[in-house]
Design a protein around this motif. Structure first.
Motif: not given
Length: 629
Positions: A66-69, A78-82, A86-90, A138-147
């Motif tokens: 849930h926290r990762l969601t 927001t594209t906020d790095e925080r 947090e998502a990468a940690d989860g 998560v990979d699909h939605l945030l992929g470019p930002a996680l890279d």
């Protein structure tokens, strides 16, 4: 590759509409920043074998998800790095978790005698499928930002999902939920539906991806083929959402993928055209089943937030489900009642942010423009009569379109159903949309809930259902213990009739015919039991499980029940129950509820009214009457 844009699509994810819809998720994500992540400890996992508890461990894992969601959704808007951190940690926490399997399903103890996971032997269960699907989204939605922010995280996800889910799925084709030794059940649709996005997003090899998708397609088709033509779900309304709804979601994704990957179509088309006529018949039959399946939720609706609760299905279930899926399929099927019932939940914007929400369901609801445009003033249809002959369940209410008055539900079936309770011949009665003569429903799951000790738990035993205990004998478990010859006659005086003798192991019991009559004009329900050739020394007892405050009449021939919960918009009137006191004496057994899931539905207690036969007649008739108090 999934049918929703990723974080780069700022016109969508950065819009005011999405921001307003995401406000609760943003608040949750913001509150979690800087706090410790939920734990999933070995000692919690081991509790399943030590003391039977499974919620402690599962609760920690689900809280992580849930926290990762919420972090993912906050990052999208927001594209906020925080939130990206947090998502990468989860994501990494889930990747480092020893197992994604829930302890209750893991084969580690049976194979090794261990109470900790075996990381060399992944078990593919509901929990593993849920994590794989979430990581894929998560990979699909945030992929470019996680890279950009956390290079290497996406590679770790692909490694773990392949090792724990995609390889076990393709290499082992003996998982019980595939329907090897029994028909598919909700697990099949649920797991297949989660493997699908994992394959679409995380499998880079096109041939392997098509192979996995083909296996999923076969699994979903097998699930549809396993369902009765009337669309009934023997597991009840609650598990409709984790079985049939999961299959509908998977079907949507399969249909979408067909348009995205024409490379798999030649093989797919060749398979379908091998026997064109037969394939057409199968497709038509499945489409008919799906139309009926989509209608099941509104057919089980009693009124307000109350539904028919049988098997492991609570009568007051959570309502924060992805109703947009029902609405979409109902529109395609041309079922206005099912569409209207689904649309009645549009007025609850918080539907997305219940603690049990999944990332995929939240995102797909947010992206459903038709759902977002609904006005939110629809009223549920409240069917006047329902009869599902294959499933052997029937419902009738005083008047269609209103919860006011009486509603009665009758169940036939057999005692080997999915999530079975021993309840052949069960009768439920609701007044003003609120169940008063009830089925206890789903208790908290513990070790043994699905094992040899299942029917030692009182909510599963027939002695705590609204069926007779015949000469001291409760109903027996197993598919051969079944109803016979159930039939329903519609009309102003509605009737259901069935023989429940086959559900009992009683010497000489030739027949036990139960008849249920709803007289709409008189606002009464009458249950008549007729039997022959029953033997035994103990008296027969008729049991009625009641919700609310119960008062026995002084003469022993009646009782009045008033449901304490009532409805949010009105006080529920009292229900009167009456019988012949010369034929049966009455006793009340108050069951104090110490189970959190049952208490969430019924409060502190349920009361069993026992009507105990005064004579052990080998044959006879007994009637119980229900009407307004």
């Amino acid at each position: 590759m999934l049918p929703v844009g990723d974080i780069v699509d700022r016109a969508f994810w950065g819009s005011e509409r999405i921001g307003a819809a995401l406000r609760p998720a943003l608040d949750k994500a913001d509150a979690a920043l800087g706090t410790p992540w939920p734990e999933a400890r070995a000692s919690q996992f081991a509790r399943y074998w030590r003391d039977g508890d499974r919620k402690d461990y599962e609760g920690g894992v689900v809280a992580r998800q849930h926290r990762l969601t919420y972090a993912t959704l906050a990052a999208l808007h927001t594209t906020d790095e925080r939130y990206l951190d947090e998502a990468a940690d989860g994501v990494v926490l889930l990747c480092e978790q020893s197992t994604w399997c829930w302890a209750a399903h893991d084969h580690t103890n049976a194979r090794n005698g261990w109470v900790v996971p075996d990381v060399t032997d992944p078990c593919l269960d509901l929990g593993a499928g849920e994590v794989a699907a979430q990581l894929a989204w998560v990979d699909h939605l945030l992929g470019p930002a996680l890279d950009d922010r956390a290079p290497g995280v996406r590679a770790r996800v692909r490694h773990e999902v392949r090792r724990r889910v995609l390889d076990p799925f393709t290499r082992r084709r003996d998982w019980f939920w595939l329907g090897i030794d029994r028909p598919p059940m909700n697990w099949s649709a649920w797991i297949h539906g989660n493997i699908l996005p994992a394959a679409l997003v995380l499998e880079p090899d096109a041939a392997r991806r098509r192979h996995v998708v083909g296996l999923v397609e076969q699994g979903i088709a097998a699930y549809w083929d396993s369902l009765p033509a009337d669309g009934g779900i023997d597991e009840g309304y609650h598990y409709w959402w984790q079985g049939a709804a999961r299959a509908l979601e998977a079907q949507d994704l399969l249909d979408w993928y067909d348009g995205q990957d024409p490379g798999r179509r030649p093989e797919h088309d060749a398979r379908e055209s091998a026997e064109t006529a037969a394939a057409s018949d199968i497709a038509e039959r499945r489409a008919g089943t799906i139309r009926q399946v989509v209608a099941f939720p509104h057919r089980m609706h009693l009124g307000g937030d109350w539904y028919v609760g049988v098997a492991d299905s609570p009568a007051r279930p959570i309502w924060t489900w992805p109703w947009n899926v029902v609405h979409s399929w109902a529109r395609r099927a041309g079922d206005d009642d099912a569409a209207r019932h689904a649309a009645s939940y549009r007025r609850f914007p918080e539907i997305l942010w219940d603690e049990r929400v999944t990332l995929s369901r939240a995102v797909l609801m947010l992206a459903d423009d038709e759902w977002a445009s609904l006005p939110g003033d629809a009223a549920p249809p409240l069917a006047g009569e329902v009869w599902l002959p294959k499933t052997q369940v029937a419902l009738a209410r005083s008047r269609a379109g209103t919860a006011a008055g009486l509603a009665v539900f009758v169940k036939g079936g057999h005692n080997g159903e999915n999530h079975n309770h021993n309840d052949v011949g069960e009768v439920l009665v609701a007044l003003d949309g609120v169940p008063v003569v009830v089925d206890a429903g789903k208790p908290r799951y513990v070790a043994g809930t699905f094992g040899e000790t299942r029917y030692e738990r009182w909510p599963m035993r027939s002695a705590w259902h609204n069926v007779p205990v015949i000469r001291g004998a409760e109903q027996s478990a197993g598919a051969r213990f079944a109803a016979r010859d159930m039939e329903v006659t519609p009309g102003e005086v509605w009737r259901a009739r069935l023989d429940i003798a086959g559900a009992y192991d009683v010497d000489g019991l030739a027949g036990w015919r139960r008849g249920v009559v709803l007289d709409r004009a008189a606002e009464t329900v009458t249950v008549t039991d007729e039997w022959e050739a029953a033997s035994g020394d103990e008296p027969t007892a008729w049991h009625w499980l009641l919700a609310g405050d119960v008062a026995l009449d002084a003469d022993g021939g009646g009782a009045v029940v008033r449901h304490a919960a009532g409805r949010a918009d009105a006080e529920v009137r009292a229900l009167r129950i009456s019988w012949d006191p010369a034929a049966a004496g009455a006793a009340l057994d108050v069951r104090e509820i110490d189970d959190d899931e049952l208490a969430a539905v019924w409060g502190e207690k349920l009361t069993r009214l026992s009507l105990i036969a005064r004579r052990n007649n080998a044959s006879g008739t007994f009637k119980t009457f229900f009407g307004l108090g």
